[in-house]
Design a protein around this motif. Structure first.
Motif, PDB file in Angstrom:
ATOM      1  N   GLY A  14       0.771  -1.230   0.000  1.00 65.89           N
ATOM      2  CA  GLY A  14       0.000   0.000   0.000  1.00 65.89           C
ATOM      3  C   GLY A  14       0.808   1.289   0.000  1.00 65.89           C
ATOM      4  N   PHE A  15       2.114   1.198  -0.170  1.00 68.08           N
ATOM      5  CA  PHE A  15       2.958   2.382  -0.208  1.00 68.08           C
ATOM      6  C   PHE A  15       3.248   2.757  -1.658  1.00 68.08           C
ATOM      7  N   ARG A  16       3.608   4.021  -1.899  1.00 69.36           N
ATOM      8  CA  ARG A  16       3.951   4.458  -3.258  1.00 69.36           C
ATOM      9  C   ARG A  16       5.233   3.798  -3.733  1.00 69.36           C
ATOM     10  N   ASP A  17       6.199   3.677  -2.842  1.00 66.20           N
ATOM     11  CA  ASP A  17       7.482   3.044  -3.132  1.00 66.20           C
ATOM     12  C   ASP A  17       8.178   2.764  -1.807  1.00 66.20           C
ATOM     13  N   VAL A  18       9.395   2.270  -1.882  1.00 64.49           N
ATOM     14  CA  VAL A  18      10.109   1.890  -0.664  1.00 64.49           C
ATOM     15  C   VAL A  18      10.439   3.112   0.199  1.00 64.49           C
ATOM     16  N   TYR A  19      10.651   4.271  -0.405  1.00 62.80           N
ATOM     17  CA  TYR A  19      10.932   5.474   0.381  1.00 62.80           C
ATOM     18  C   TYR A  19       9.687   5.933   1.143  1.00 62.80           C
ATOM     19  N   ASP A  20       8.540   5.773   0.539  1.00 64.84           N
ATOM     20  CA  ASP A  20       7.286   6.061   1.238  1.00 64.84           C
ATOM     21  C   ASP A  20       7.155   5.144   2.450  1.00 64.84           C
ATOM     22  N   MET A  21       7.544   3.888   2.285  1.00 64.47           N
ATOM     23  CA  MET A  21       7.505   2.937   3.394  1.00 64.47           C
ATOM     24  C   MET A  21       8.443   3.394   4.518  1.00 64.47           C
ATOM     25  N   ILE A  22       9.640   3.831   4.160  1.00 69.10           N
ATOM     26  CA  ILE A  22      10.600   4.295   5.164  1.00 69.10           C
ATOM     27  C   ILE A  22      10.049   5.497   5.921  1.00 69.10           C
ATOM     28  N   MET A  23       9.409   6.406   5.206  1.00 64.32           N
ATOM     29  CA  MET A  23       8.895   7.627   5.818  1.00 64.32           C
ATOM     30  C   MET A  23       7.578   7.434   6.553  1.00 64.32           C
ATOM     31  N   SER A  24       6.945   6.290   6.390  1.00 64.78           N
ATOM     32  CA  SER A  24       5.604   6.087   6.952  1.00 64.78           C
ATOM     33  C   SER A  24       5.577   6.016   8.470  1.00 64.78           C
ATOM     34  N   ASP A  25       6.690   5.699   9.099  1.00 66.67           N
ATOM     35  CA  ASP A  25       6.694   5.533  10.555  1.00 66.67           C
ATOM     36  C   ASP A  25       8.086   5.850  11.090  1.00 66.67           C
ATOM     37  N   SER A  26       8.225   7.020  11.685  1.00 64.25           N
ATOM     38  CA  SER A  26       9.541   7.436  12.178  1.00 64.25           C
ATOM     39  C   SER A  26      10.008   6.608  13.371  1.00 64.25           C
ATOM     40  N   ASP A  27       9.113   5.881  14.001  1.00 63.36           N
ATOM     41  CA  ASP A  27       9.488   5.035  15.132  1.00 63.36           C
ATOM     42  C   ASP A  27       9.857   3.618  14.716  1.00 63.36           C
ATOM     43  N   HIS A  28       9.616   3.271  13.469  1.00 66.03           N
ATOM     44  CA  HIS A  28       9.921   1.915  13.001  1.00 66.03           C
ATOM     45  C   HIS A  28      11.432   1.771  12.809  1.00 66.03           C
ATOM     46  N   PRO A  29      11.990   0.628  13.179  1.00 66.51           N
ATOM     47  CA  PRO A  29      13.442   0.419  13.039  1.00 66.51           C
ATOM     48  C   PRO A  29      13.969   0.598  11.617  1.00 66.51           C
ATOM     49  N   ARG A  30      13.111   0.445  10.610  1.00 72.05           N
ATOM     50  CA  ARG A  30      13.603   0.574   9.231  1.00 72.05           C
ATOM     51  C   ARG A  30      14.084   1.983   8.936  1.00 72.05           C
ATOM     52  N   GLN A  31      13.456   3.005   9.542  1.00 68.70           N
ATOM     53  CA  GLN A  31      13.908   4.372   9.285  1.00 68.70           C
ATOM     54  C   GLN A  31      15.288   4.599   9.912  1.00 68.70           C
ATOM     55  N   GLN A  32      15.481   4.141  11.124  1.00 70.39           N
ATOM     56  CA  GLN A  32      16.780   4.269  11.768  1.00 70.39           C
ATOM     57  C   GLN A  32      17.853   3.504  10.992  1.00 70.39           C
ATOM     58  N   ALA A  33      17.534   2.310  10.537  1.00 74.82           N
ATOM     59  CA  ALA A  33      18.493   1.512   9.756  1.00 74.82           C
ATOM     60  C   ALA A  33      18.856   2.226   8.458  1.00 74.82           C
ATOM     61  N   PHE A  34      17.873   2.826   7.804  1.00 73.92           N
ATOM     62  CA  PHE A  34      18.110   3.575   6.578  1.00 73.92           C
ATOM     63  C   PHE A  34      19.053   4.748   6.835  1.00 73.92           C
ATOM     64  N   LEU A  35      18.783   5.490   7.906  1.00 77.81           N
ATOM     65  CA  LEU A  35      19.618   6.644   8.227  1.00 77.81           C
ATOM     66  C   LEU A  35      21.050   6.224   8.538  1.00 77.81           C
ATOM     67  N   MET A  36      21.220   5.133   9.228  1.00 80.47           N
ATOM     68  CA  MET A  36      22.565   4.643   9.529  1.00 80.47           C
ATOM     69  C   MET A  36      23.267   4.160   8.261  1.00 80.47           C
ATOM     70  N   MET A  37      22.516   3.543   7.363  1.00 79.00           N
ATOM     71  CA  MET A  37      23.098   3.029   6.124  1.00 79.00           C
ATOM     72  C   MET A  37      23.622   4.156   5.242  1.00 79.00           C
ATOM     73  N   ILE A  38      22.868   5.243   5.112  1.00 78.13           N
ATOM     74  CA  ILE A  38      23.281   6.299   4.191  1.00 78.13           C
ATOM     75  C   ILE A  38      24.497   7.064   4.687  1.00 78.13           C
ATOM     76  N   VAL A  39      24.775   7.019   5.982  1.00 81.33           N
ATOM     77  CA  VAL A  39      25.965   7.689   6.511  1.00 81.33           C
ATOM     78  C   VAL A  39      27.225   7.099   5.886  1.00 81.33           C
ATOM     79  N   ASP A  40      27.228   5.792   5.698  1.00 83.09           N
ATOM     80  CA  ASP A  40      28.400   5.121   5.123  1.00 83.09           C
ATOM     81  C   ASP A  40      28.472   5.214   3.608  1.00 83.09           C
ATOM     82  N   ARG A  41      27.362   5.513   2.964  1.00 84.79           N
ATOM     83  CA  ARG A  41      27.320   5.422   1.501  1.00 84.79           C
ATOM     84  C   ARG A  41      27.208   6.746   0.776  1.00 84.79           C
TER      85      ARG A  41
END
Length: 72
Positions: A14-41
């Motif tokens: 039900g999301f527009r794309d994977v980024y919509d999924m990441i932004m859908s819940d700031s408390d979900h661990p996926r957003q924190q994991a995404f933020l940590m991942m982009i620091v290295d990349r």
């Protein structure tokens, strides 16, 4: 990807794309994991462009810091 899902799976959920999924819940661990991942990349400038764009596109806000303030 940090969600362990791609765009097709995100759309099926039900999301527009994977980024919509990441932004859908700031408390979900996926957003924190995404933020940590982009620091290295991505450079700091690239992260700013990406995160500001995500805040505008998916939260309708002026930028990432506005998003963070809203979610805090």
């Amino acid at each position: 990807m940090t969600t362990s899902r791609g765009n097709a799976e995100a759309k099926n959920e039900g999301f527009r794309d994977v980024y919509d999924m990441i932004m859908s819940d700031s408390d979900h661990p996926r957003q924190q994991a995404f933020l940590m991942m982009i620091v290295d990349r991505l450079s700091e400038k690239q992260r700013i462009v990406l995160l500001d764009g995500m805040a505008k596109e998916y939260a309708g806000l002026d930028g990432w810091m506005t998003y963070v303030d809203r979610e805090a």
